[in-house]
Design a protein around this motif. Structure first.
Motif, short mmCIF file in Angstrom:
data_model
loop_
_atom_site.label_atom_id
_atom_site.label_comp_id
_atom_site.label_asym_id
_atom_site.label_seq_id
_atom_site.Cartn_x
_atom_site.Cartn_y
_atom_site.Cartn_z
N UNK A 4 0.85 -1.19 0.00
CA UNK A 4 0.00 0.00 0.00
C UNK A 4 0.89 1.23 0.00
N UNK A 5 0.27 2.39 -0.32
CA UNK A 5 1.03 3.62 -0.26
C UNK A 5 0.10 4.80 -0.02
N UNK A 6 0.73 5.85 0.47
CA UNK A 6 0.05 7.12 0.64
C UNK A 6 0.92 8.21 0.04
N UNK A 7 0.32 9.36 -0.21
CA UNK A 7 1.07 10.48 -0.78
C UNK A 7 0.63 11.76 -0.10
N UNK A 8 1.61 12.63 0.16
CA UNK A 8 1.27 13.88 0.83
C UNK A 8 2.30 14.95 0.60
N UNK A 25 -4.08 10.54 -6.71
CA UNK A 25 -3.92 9.48 -5.71
C UNK A 25 -5.10 8.51 -5.77
N UNK A 26 -6.29 9.04 -5.91
CA UNK A 26 -7.48 8.20 -6.05
C UNK A 26 -7.37 7.35 -7.31
N UNK A 27 -6.96 7.95 -8.42
CA UNK A 27 -6.84 7.22 -9.69
C UNK A 27 -5.81 6.10 -9.61
N UNK A 28 -4.71 6.31 -8.86
CA UNK A 28 -3.66 5.30 -8.75
C UNK A 28 -3.86 4.35 -7.56
N UNK A 29 -5.03 4.37 -6.96
CA UNK A 29 -5.37 3.46 -5.86
C UNK A 29 -4.52 3.68 -4.61
N UNK A 30 -4.20 4.92 -4.31
CA UNK A 30 -3.49 5.19 -3.05
C UNK A 30 -4.39 4.77 -1.89
N UNK A 31 -3.76 4.38 -0.81
CA UNK A 31 -4.52 3.99 0.39
C UNK A 31 -4.90 5.19 1.25
N UNK A 32 -4.10 6.26 1.16
CA UNK A 32 -4.38 7.47 1.92
C UNK A 32 -3.59 8.63 1.34
N UNK A 33 -4.00 9.83 1.72
CA UNK A 33 -3.27 11.05 1.37
C UNK A 33 -3.11 11.86 2.65
N UNK A 70 2.03 7.49 10.78
CA UNK A 70 1.95 6.58 9.65
C UNK A 70 1.67 5.17 10.17
N UNK A 71 1.09 4.32 9.34
CA UNK A 71 0.85 2.94 9.77
C UNK A 71 2.16 2.24 10.13
N UNK A 72 2.07 1.29 11.02
CA UNK A 72 3.24 0.49 11.40
C UNK A 72 3.84 -0.17 10.16
N UNK A 73 5.14 -0.04 10.00
CA UNK A 73 5.83 -0.64 8.86
C UNK A 73 5.80 0.20 7.60
N UNK A 94 9.55 0.77 -1.57
CA UNK A 94 9.20 -0.11 -0.45
C UNK A 94 7.79 -0.67 -0.65
N UNK A 95 7.53 -1.83 -0.11
CA UNK A 95 6.22 -2.45 -0.23
C UNK A 95 5.14 -1.53 0.34
N UNK A 96 5.42 -0.93 1.49
CA UNK A 96 4.47 -0.03 2.16
C UNK A 96 5.16 1.31 2.36
N UNK A 97 4.65 2.34 1.69
CA UNK A 97 5.36 3.62 1.68
C UNK A 97 4.41 4.81 1.75
N UNK A 98 4.93 5.89 2.28
CA UNK A 98 4.27 7.19 2.23
C UNK A 98 5.25 8.14 1.56
N UNK A 99 4.82 8.75 0.47
CA UNK A 99 5.67 9.65 -0.31
C UNK A 99 5.37 11.08 0.12
N UNK A 100 6.41 11.80 0.54
CA UNK A 100 6.27 13.16 1.04
C UNK A 100 6.95 14.14 0.09
N UNK A 101 6.16 15.07 -0.44
CA UNK A 101 6.68 16.10 -1.33
C UNK A 101 6.74 17.42 -0.59
N UNK A 102 7.66 18.27 -1.02
CA UNK A 102 7.79 19.59 -0.41
C UNK A 102 6.74 20.55 -0.95
N UNK A 103 6.76 21.78 -0.50
CA UNK A 103 5.78 22.77 -0.92
C UNK A 103 6.10 23.33 -2.30
N UNK A 104 5.13 24.05 -2.86
CA UNK A 104 5.37 24.77 -4.09
C UNK A 104 6.45 25.82 -3.80
N UNK A 105 7.33 26.02 -4.75
CA UNK A 105 8.40 27.01 -4.61
C UNK A 105 9.22 26.81 -3.34
#
Length: 170
Positions: A4-8, A25-33, A70-73, A94-105
């Motif tokens: 699973x993955x999340x993005x934020x 994220x919805x289109x790519x089946x993310x588990x959470x944002x 974040x979820x365990x693991x 990673x099998x289970x990941x949360x992807x963190x992006x920085x702010x605009x500019x």
């Protein structure tokens, strides 16, 4: 797809970018944002999130990095143009990941970067839009995690309605 993955994003401020990230994220089946220290107009987010992702995918809104849970693991992966970052095409997700992006500019805060197990970068000449970067990361994850037919050797794709079969041995 496995795992699973999340993005934020940290300190996202443009509602249209957040809406686009949620829709993608919805289109790519993310588990959470998720957002951290976000500053946006929730009403404007819905203008870009035409898939109404809030009915399909949880959005966690944390005020600070210390509030993030974040979820365990689940491995935190920062997406950043940084000399220490691995080029996305060379990165094993990673099998289970949360992807963190920085702010605009801006960039991820040093505190956020320090929390990340991995840093990845999109190998471009300069920064791309935050929602575009999120989409590229999610697409790369989908492709690299498998579940799709192999690419053909020749240019183009398989003929319409072709079935992928393992060749028979004689």
């Amino acid at each position: 797809m496995r795992g699973y993955f999340g993005v934020g994003s940290e300190r996202i401020s443009k509602a249209m970018n957040l809406g686009a990230v949620l829709r993608t994220a919805h289109a790519f089946h993310a588990s959470f944002a998720f957002t951290i220290a976000a500053h946006h107009n929730a009403r404007e987010v819905k203008l870009a999130d035409t898939s109404k992702s809030d009915a399909h995918l949880p959005l966690y809104e944390w005020e600070t990095l210390a509030d993030m849970r974040l979820p365990k693991g689940c491995v935190l992966v920062g997406v950043e143009l940084d000399d220490r970052a691995v080029d996305l095409p060379s990165f094993r997700h990673p099998l289970n990941a949360a992807y963190l992006l920085g702010p605009e500019k801006g960039s991820l805060s040093p505190e956020a970067s320090a929390l990340c197990t991995h840093l990845v970068k999109i190998p471009t000449r300069f920064c791309v839009n935050l929602s575009v970067a999120a989409a590229l990361v999610m697409y790369d994850r989908m492709i690299s995690m498998g579940g799709h037919a192999p690419r053909p050797v020749a240019a183009g794709g398989p003929p319409p309605h072709a079935e992928w079969r393992t060749p028979r041995r004689r």
